[in-house]
Write an enzyme that holds these catalytic residues in place. Structure first.
Site, PDB file in Angstrom:
ATOM      1  N   HIS A 143      -6.250   3.297   0.213  1.00  0.00           N
ATOM      2  CA  HIS A 143      -6.044   3.576   1.655  1.00  0.00           C
ATOM      3  C   HIS A 143      -6.869   4.825   1.910  1.00  0.00           C
ATOM      4  CE1 HIS A 143      -3.177   3.689   5.308  1.00  0.00           C
ATOM      5  NE2 HIS A 143      -3.979   4.732   5.458  1.00  0.00           N
ATOM      6  N   CYS A 155       0.850  -1.188   0.000  1.00  0.00           N
ATOM      7  CA  CYS A 155       0.000   0.000   0.000  1.00  0.00           C
ATOM      8  C   CYS A 155       0.885   1.238   0.000  1.00  0.00           C
ATOM      9  CB  CYS A 155      -0.915  -0.001   1.235  1.00  0.00           C
ATOM     10  SG  CYS A 155      -1.773   1.568   1.492  1.00  0.00           S
ATOM     11  N   CYS A 197       0.587   3.332   3.184  1.00  0.00           N
ATOM     12  CA  CYS A 197       1.228   2.675   4.334  1.00  0.00           C
ATOM     13  C   CYS A 197       2.740   2.853   4.255  1.00  0.00           C
ATOM     14  CB  CYS A 197       0.864   1.193   4.385  1.00  0.00           C
ATOM     15  SG  CYS A 197      -0.829   0.877   4.968  1.00  0.00           S
ATOM     16  N   HIS A 220      -8.468   8.146   2.416  1.00  0.00           N
ATOM     17  CA  HIS A 220      -7.843   9.470   2.472  1.00  0.00           C
ATOM     18  C   HIS A 220      -8.874  10.538   2.176  1.00  0.00           C
ATOM     19  CE1 HIS A 220      -7.279   7.799  -1.576  1.00  0.00           C
ATOM     20  NE2 HIS A 220      -7.377   9.036  -2.046  1.00  0.00           N
ATOM     21  N   GLY A 267     -13.013   7.619  -8.910  1.00  0.00           N
ATOM     22  CA  GLY A 267     -11.748   8.344  -8.937  1.00  0.00           C
ATOM     23  C   GLY A 267     -10.749   7.925  -7.884  1.00  0.00           C
ATOM     24  N   HIS A 287      -9.101  14.396   0.789  1.00  0.00           N
ATOM     25  CA  HIS A 287      -8.445  15.506   0.102  1.00  0.00           C
ATOM     26  C   HIS A 287      -8.948  16.810   0.708  1.00  0.00           C
ATOM     27  CE1 HIS A 287      -7.231  13.211  -3.667  1.00  0.00           C
ATOM     28  NE2 HIS A 287      -8.195  12.421  -3.232  1.00  0.00           N
ATOM     29  N   ASP A 344      -0.434  16.667  -1.566  1.00  0.00           N
ATOM     30  CA  ASP A 344      -0.633  15.800  -2.728  1.00  0.00           C
ATOM     31  C   ASP A 344       0.485  16.048  -3.739  1.00  0.00           C
ATOM     32  OD1 ASP A 344      -3.405  14.247  -3.954  1.00  0.00           O
ATOM     33  OD2 ASP A 344      -1.800  14.788  -5.363  1.00  0.00           O
ATOM     34  N   ASN A 348     -12.820  10.029  -2.556  1.00  0.00           N
ATOM     35  CA  ASN A 348     -13.256   9.180  -3.653  1.00  0.00           C
ATOM     36  C   ASN A 348     -13.329   7.747  -3.151  1.00  0.00           C
ATOM     37  OD1 ASN A 348     -13.277  11.344  -5.543  1.00  0.00           O
ATOM     38  ND2 ASN A 348     -11.052  11.207  -5.690  1.00  0.00           N
TER      39      ASN A 348
HETATM   40  P1  AMP Z   1      -7.483   9.373  -5.168  1.00  0.00           P
HETATM   41  O1  AMP Z   1      -7.259   9.464  -6.646  1.00  0.00           O
HETATM   42  O2  AMP Z   1      -8.721  10.028  -4.666  1.00  0.00           O
HETATM   43  O3  AMP Z   1      -7.336   7.947  -4.684  1.00  0.00           O
HETATM   44  O4  AMP Z   1      -6.303  10.212  -4.506  1.00  0.00           O
HETATM   45  C1  AMP Z   1      -4.982   9.741  -4.453  1.00  0.00           C
HETATM   46  C2  AMP Z   1      -4.100  10.939  -4.483  1.00  0.00           C
HETATM   47  O5  AMP Z   1      -2.807  10.531  -4.086  1.00  0.00           O
HETATM   48  C3  AMP Z   1      -3.956  11.596  -5.864  1.00  0.00           C
HETATM   49  O6  AMP Z   1      -4.445  12.930  -5.818  1.00  0.00           O
HETATM   50  C4  AMP Z   1      -2.450  11.535  -6.129  1.00  0.00           C
HETATM   51  O7  AMP Z   1      -1.958  12.692  -6.770  1.00  0.00           O
HETATM   52  C5  AMP Z   1      -1.895  11.363  -4.732  1.00  0.00           C
HETATM   53  N1  AMP Z   1      -0.605  10.720  -4.656  1.00  0.00           N
HETATM   54  C6  AMP Z   1      -0.202   9.601  -5.290  1.00  0.00           C
HETATM   55  N2  AMP Z   1       1.056   9.286  -4.938  1.00  0.00           N
HETATM   56  C7  AMP Z   1       1.447  10.220  -4.040  1.00  0.00           C
HETATM   57  C8  AMP Z   1       2.651  10.457  -3.305  1.00  0.00           C
HETATM   58  N3  AMP Z   1       3.710   9.642  -3.404  1.00  0.00           N
HETATM   59  N4  AMP Z   1       2.699  11.523  -2.494  1.00  0.00           N
HETATM   60  C9  AMP Z   1       1.646  12.365  -2.382  1.00  0.00           C
HETATM   61  N5  AMP Z   1       0.482  12.198  -3.037  1.00  0.00           N
HETATM   62  C10 AMP Z   1       0.384  11.141  -3.862  1.00  0.00           C
END
Ligand code: AMP
Length: 110
Positions: free
Chosen positions: A95, A3, A6, A97, A90, A99, A29, A84
């Site tokens: 995991h 993950c 994680c 989260h 989306g 936004h 992000d 999402n």
């Molecule tokens: P979602 O698409 O709602 O699952 O959001 C996942 C978010 O994680 C996206 O907006 C990505 O830009 C962000 N993301 C992916 N990898 C990383 C990372 N290594 N560091 C920070 N954000 C990330």
């Protein structure tokens, strides 16, 4: 468990942290959609909002007390919180989260 978030919690992948306590980590992000775009994640792995139950919901309530503090620290008073849930909605990281988006006028939800 393979993950991404994680691994960020474990420090195996770097992140731009803006807040951390024993239950939650918040970091910027990597592909910001607004001047302020922070992700809030529980340190315990939950795949998404569908996995929130009466037994584990306390961390979600805690996150919602942290979000306004962090928003204020980052200078945003008006903001949007998005989760999402599921690939077609989306969700790209499985995991839970939240936004936090702010720092500009946000358009209508789509
Ligand atoms: P979602 O698409 O709602 O699952 O959001 C996942 C978010 O994680 C996206 O907006 C990505 O830009 C962000 N993301 C992916 N990898 C990383 C990372 N290594 N560091 C920070 N954000 C990330």
């Amino acid at each position: 468990m393979d993950c991404l978030f994680c691994k960020i919690i474990a420090g195996e992948i770097p992140s731009d942290k803006v807040y951390e306590d024993e239950q939650v980590l918040a970091f910027r992000d990597i592909a910001p959609k607004a001047p302020v775009h922070v992700l809030f994640i529980p340190k315990t792995h939950l795949a998404g909002a569908r996995d929130v139950t009466a037994d584990n919901a306390a961390v979600v309530a805690h996150i919602f007390t942290v979000i306004p503090q962090v928003a204020a620290q980052l200078g945003v008073t008006d903001y949007r919180i998005i989760t999402n849930n599921g690939a077609s909605a989306g969700q790209s990281v499985d995991h839970l989260h939240f936004h936090l988006l702010g720092g500009r006028t946000l358009g209508e939800m789509g």
